[in-house]
Enzyme design. Structure first.
Site, mmCIF file in Angstrom:
data_model
loop_
_atom_site.group_PDB
_atom_site.id
_atom_site.type_symbol
_atom_site.label_atom_id
_atom_site.label_comp_id
_atom_site.label_asym_id
_atom_site.label_seq_id
_atom_site.Cartn_x
_atom_site.Cartn_y
_atom_site.Cartn_z
ATOM 1 N N TYR A 1 -2.564 7.842 1.677
ATOM 2 C CA TYR A 1 -2.140 6.434 1.698
ATOM 3 C C TYR A 1 -3.203 5.585 2.403
ATOM 4 O O TYR A 1 -3.611 4.527 1.893
ATOM 5 C CB TYR A 1 -0.776 6.272 2.386
ATOM 6 C CG TYR A 1 -0.366 4.811 2.459
ATOM 7 C CD1 TYR A 1 0.028 4.124 1.321
ATOM 8 C CD2 TYR A 1 -0.421 4.106 3.670
ATOM 9 C CE1 TYR A 1 0.369 2.775 1.367
ATOM 10 C CE2 TYR A 1 -0.077 2.759 3.733
ATOM 11 C CZ TYR A 1 0.321 2.098 2.571
ATOM 12 O OH TYR A 1 0.641 0.751 2.625
ATOM 13 N N GLY B 1 1.008 -4.796 9.412
ATOM 14 C CA GLY B 1 1.508 -3.603 10.091
ATOM 15 C C GLY B 1 2.890 -3.313 9.526
ATOM 16 O O GLY B 1 3.139 -3.531 8.336
HETATM 17 P P1 NDP Z 1 8.636 -2.156 -1.509
HETATM 18 O O1 NDP Z 1 8.876 -0.736 -1.874
HETATM 19 O O2 NDP Z 1 9.754 -2.944 -0.980
HETATM 20 O O3 NDP Z 1 7.997 -2.930 -2.759
HETATM 21 C C1 NDP Z 1 7.002 -2.352 -3.542
HETATM 22 C C2 NDP Z 1 6.820 -3.173 -4.803
HETATM 23 O O4 NDP Z 1 5.753 -2.594 -5.580
HETATM 24 C C3 NDP Z 1 8.065 -3.169 -5.675
HETATM 25 O O5 NDP Z 1 8.281 -4.463 -6.164
HETATM 26 C C4 NDP Z 1 7.713 -2.230 -6.803
HETATM 27 O O6 NDP Z 1 8.350 -2.650 -7.999
HETATM 28 C C5 NDP Z 1 6.198 -2.464 -6.911
HETATM 29 N N1 NDP Z 1 5.544 -1.370 -7.622
HETATM 30 C C6 NDP Z 1 5.422 -0.085 -7.219
HETATM 31 N N2 NDP Z 1 4.816 0.633 -8.187
HETATM 32 C C7 NDP Z 1 4.565 -0.227 -9.204
HETATM 33 C C8 NDP Z 1 3.987 -0.082 -10.485
HETATM 34 N N3 NDP Z 1 3.530 1.118 -10.932
HETATM 35 N N4 NDP Z 1 3.874 -1.165 -11.283
HETATM 36 C C9 NDP Z 1 4.334 -2.358 -10.847
HETATM 37 N N5 NDP Z 1 4.887 -2.566 -9.657
HETATM 38 C C10 NDP Z 1 5.023 -1.500 -8.849
HETATM 39 O O7 NDP Z 1 7.439 -2.115 -0.461
HETATM 40 P P2 NDP Z 1 6.613 -3.295 0.268
HETATM 41 O O8 NDP Z 1 7.104 -4.618 -0.141
HETATM 42 O O9 NDP Z 1 6.589 -2.966 1.708
HETATM 43 O O10 NDP Z 1 5.159 -3.030 -0.312
HETATM 44 C C11 NDP Z 1 4.365 -4.037 -0.921
HETATM 45 C C12 NDP Z 1 2.906 -3.812 -0.567
HETATM 46 O O11 NDP Z 1 2.732 -3.982 0.831
HETATM 47 C C13 NDP Z 1 2.363 -2.421 -0.887
HETATM 48 O O12 NDP Z 1 1.063 -2.554 -1.423
HETATM 49 C C14 NDP Z 1 2.319 -1.737 0.460
HETATM 50 O O13 NDP Z 1 1.342 -0.724 0.509
HETATM 51 C C15 NDP Z 1 1.967 -2.908 1.347
HETATM 52 N N6 NDP Z 1 2.260 -2.769 2.763
HETATM 53 C C16 NDP Z 1 3.538 -2.512 3.200
HETATM 54 C C17 NDP Z 1 3.791 -2.420 4.570
HETATM 55 C C18 NDP Z 1 5.144 -2.110 5.113
HETATM 56 O O14 NDP Z 1 5.246 -1.735 6.300
HETATM 57 N N7 NDP Z 1 6.219 -2.278 4.345
HETATM 58 C C19 NDP Z 1 2.718 -2.611 5.547
HETATM 59 C C20 NDP Z 1 1.422 -2.834 4.969
HETATM 60 C C21 NDP Z 1 1.225 -2.941 3.645
HETATM 61 P P3 NDP Z 1 9.005 -1.695 -9.117
HETATM 62 O O15 NDP Z 1 9.451 -0.441 -8.441
HETATM 63 O O16 NDP Z 1 10.125 -2.521 -9.662
HETATM 64 O O17 NDP Z 1 7.915 -1.492 -10.125
HETATM 65 C C1 8X3 Z 2 2.278 0.323 5.545
HETATM 66 C C2 8X3 Z 2 2.338 0.380 7.025
HETATM 67 O O1 8X3 Z 2 1.807 1.884 9.021
HETATM 68 O O2 8X3 Z 2 3.315 2.753 7.318
HETATM 69 O O3 8X3 Z 2 0.982 0.109 5.092
HETATM 70 O O4 8X3 Z 2 0.970 2.557 6.866
HETATM 71 S S1 8X3 Z 2 2.082 1.972 7.551
#
Ligand code: NDP
Ligand code: 8X3
Length: 253
Positions: free
Chosen positions: A153, A184
């Site tokens: 990741y 974060g």
């Molecule tokens: P969620 O799981 O709540 O949302 C993830 C989103 O990504 C969903 O809308 C999902 O939609 C979409 N997704 C996943 N795979 C696909 C695909 N193959 N095609 C299209 N859409 C896809 O997680 P987050 O909102 O937390 O994550 C969003 C972003 O933020 C990610 O890139 C994550 O790495 C990043 N992030 C998250 C953090 C956290 O702590 N939550 C911290 C730092 C970064 P669906 O399943 O409907 O396709």
């Molecule tokens: C998502 C936050 O700290 O789980 O990018 O990697 S962490």
């Protein structure tokens, strides 16, 4: 400041968490939002709720041909994407590398790295041609640091950081801006997806401190997009106050 009202904003991963919050915030300031993700039912509900100028795009970012077809098939008035938010992403598992799952690795690499590439490659030529646009990638603190068992990741998010910098270099002769917002810990469905639906384990990730919410990141993204055209916020890290680094989190349990 740039007036966001009327801009066409494509948000990938708009069906949940951070992407949904970003879509909501852009809609609130009058943007025309393309809601993209695989779960069209959720997107349709969100579009109904937002009630404004939204377009639902059922899209699996992992499928290169489908990405090209979906973007080519956007109806008139939605083709000219002004702001692309590459947010779709996920984590699968939290295992030592020598115990990791091939399938989980492919899920992460294909979504977080290749998916971002397919969508960017499809959208960027239009931005260059029109002489305007902004790509905002959602990276992570995991794109700057590595934590135990975060191996693949973290590697994908380091790749997002490298691709953001690469895009900025390659687009420097154009007015197209490239930024990354690197959160974060944000309480979303992220940990539930990481732990394959184990919601009890997922909940513990956000206990004992106040995590970020999707809308905290949405505020940052929309603020950054509204900066004057000659201003690029290249990178922004947003952390919960209880988090000092990828590995230092102050929990009161
Ligand atoms: P969620 O799981 O709540 O949302 C993830 C989103 O990504 C969903 O809308 C999902 O939609 C979409 N997704 C996943 N795979 C696909 C695909 N193959 N095609 C299209 N859409 C896809 O997680 P987050 O909102 O937390 O994550 C969003 C972003 O933020 C990610 O890139 C994550 O790495 C990043 N992030 C998250 C953090 C956290 O702590 N939550 C911290 C730092 C970064 P669906 O399943 O409907 O396709
Ligand atoms: C998502 C936050 O700290 O789980 O990018 O990697 S962490």
């Amino acid at each position: 400041m740039v007036n966001i009202a009327g801009k066409v904003v494509l948000v990938t991963g708009a069906s949940s968490g951070i992407g949904e919050a970003i879509a909501r915030k852009f809609a609130e300031v009058g943007a025309r939002v393309i809601l993209a993700a695989r779960r069209a039912d959720r997107l349709n509900n969100l579009a109904l709720e937002l009630g404004g100028d939204c377009h639902v795009l059922e899209l699996n970012v992992r499928d290169r041909e489908a990405v090209n077809e979906a973007l080519d098939s956007l109806p008139k008035g939605w083709h000219e994407v002004d702001i692309l938010v590459n947010n779709a992403g996920l984590s699968r598992g939290l295992d030592k590398l020598h115990e990791g799952s091939f399938e989980g690795w492919e899920d992460m690499i294909d979504t977080n790295v290749k998916g971002l590439l397919w969508v960017s490659r499809a959208v960027l030529p239009g931005m260059v041609k029109r002489g305007r646009g902004h790509v905002i990638n959602i990276g992570s603190i995991a794109g700057h640091e590595v934590y135990p068992a975060g191996n693949v990741y973290c590697a994908t998010k380091h790749a997002v950081d490298a691709l953001t910098k690469g895009m900025r270099l390659d687009l420097v002769e154009t007015p197209v801006r490239v930024s990354t917002v690197d959160p974060g810990l944000v309480e979303t469905e992220f940990s539930e997806v990481r732990f394959y639906g184990n919601s009890d384990r997922a909940k513990t990730v956000y206990q004992g401190y106040k995590p970020l919410e999707g809308r905290d990141i949405a505020e940052a993204v929309v603020w950054l997009a509204a900066q004057p055209e000659h201003v690029t916020i290249a990178q922004m890290t947003v952390l919960p106050t209880a988090q000092a680094s990828a590995t230092v989190l102050h929990k009161k349990l």
